[in-house]
Motif scaffolding. Structure first.
Motif, PDB file in Angstrom:
ATOM      1  N   GLU A   1     -29.224  67.805 -14.781  1.00 45.39           N
ATOM      2  CA  GLU A   1     -28.790  66.466 -15.165  1.00 45.39           C
ATOM      3  C   GLU A   1     -27.337  66.492 -15.612  1.00 45.39           C
ATOM      4  OE1 GLU A   1     -30.358  63.534 -15.235  1.00 45.39           O
ATOM      5  OE2 GLU A   1     -32.498  63.857 -15.563  1.00 45.39           O
TER       6      GLU A   1
ATOM      7  N   ASN B   1     -43.098  67.313 -20.070  1.00 42.50           N
ATOM      8  CA  ASN B   1     -42.865  68.647 -20.627  1.00 42.50           C
ATOM      9  C   ASN B   1     -44.144  69.278 -21.153  1.00 42.50           C
ATOM     10  OD1 ASN B   1     -40.123  68.932 -20.098  1.00 42.50           O
ATOM     11  ND2 ASN B   1     -39.568  67.772 -21.908  1.00 42.50           N
TER      12      ASN B   1
ATOM     13  N   TRP C   1     -34.741  71.755 -18.482  1.00 43.38           N
ATOM     14  CA  TRP C   1     -33.718  70.720 -18.307  1.00 43.38           C
ATOM     15  C   TRP C   1     -32.359  71.360 -18.471  1.00 43.38           C
ATOM     16  CZ3 TRP C   1     -35.451  65.869 -17.021  1.00 43.38           C
ATOM     17  CH2 TRP C   1     -36.835  65.686 -17.129  1.00 43.38           C
TER      18      TRP C   1
END
Length: 185
Positions: free
Chosen positions: A8, A96, A103
């Motif tokens: 991300e 999760n 992540w």
């Protein structure tokens, strides 16, 4: 065992470069379209998430990498005036607890010119607020950011950290939790 790496961060933070390195190491990229005939591709409704989770359940054991997901949905929904980030935060925690997610949060420095590439055009103010928004969500979710690329105010890359180019292979042999717990400045 299946594990999922979600990369991300804002545009030009090094996501594609990192994903290419991971793919070169034998990790499979789960590719989703950036746009459809209806506009931007997003996984946002309960039905969308159910389909996505079915996909994850049906994958063969292995390690998979995904280019952007929930955190990007929160950031860009906020930029477009949306306010319901709590559903994504709840889904983040739910996923999760159910799956082996790592992540990888990339960041980058701010720019002094408007941003324009083949996918998006943004004013420098909006682009810089996107960087801030990613950082804020990292704090909310307890994730750490790493910056691999440095840009000048004209948005030109002026430095790439050795970590990304030389140490990624060594790091892949360790548990992937390092990506979430370590910041490289």
């Amino acid at each position: 065992m299946k594990r999922f790496i979600v990369v991300e961060g804002p545009d030009n933070a090094g996501k594609s470069t990192l994903i290419k390195l991971l793919v070169n190491e034998g990790i499979t990229e789960l590719k989703f379209p950036k746009r459809t005939s209806d506009g931007l591709f997003k996984i946002e409704s309960a039905n969308d998430f159910a389909i996505f989770e079915t996909l994850l359940d049906e994958l063969a054991p292995g390690t998979y990498v995904i280019d952007r997901f929930l955190i990007s949905n929160m950031v860009y929904e906020g930029i477009r005036g949306g306010t319901n980030s709590q559903r994504y935060i709840d889904k983040f925690h739910e996923l999760n607890s159910k799956y082996n997610f790592t992540w990888v949060m990339l960041t980058r420095n701010k720019i002094g010119v408007d941003f324009d590439d083949d996918n998006i055009s943004l004013s420098k103010t909006t682009f810089n607020s996107i960087i801030d928004s990613y950082s804020n969500y990292c704090k909310v979710l307890g994730l750490r950011e790493s910056q691999y690329l440095k840009h000048n105010l004209m948005n030109e890359v002026i430095h790439c950290s050795d970590f990304l180019l030389h140490d990624i292979k060594d790091r892949l042999t360790e548990p992937l939790i390092w990506m979430m717990n370590e910041s490289n400045e």
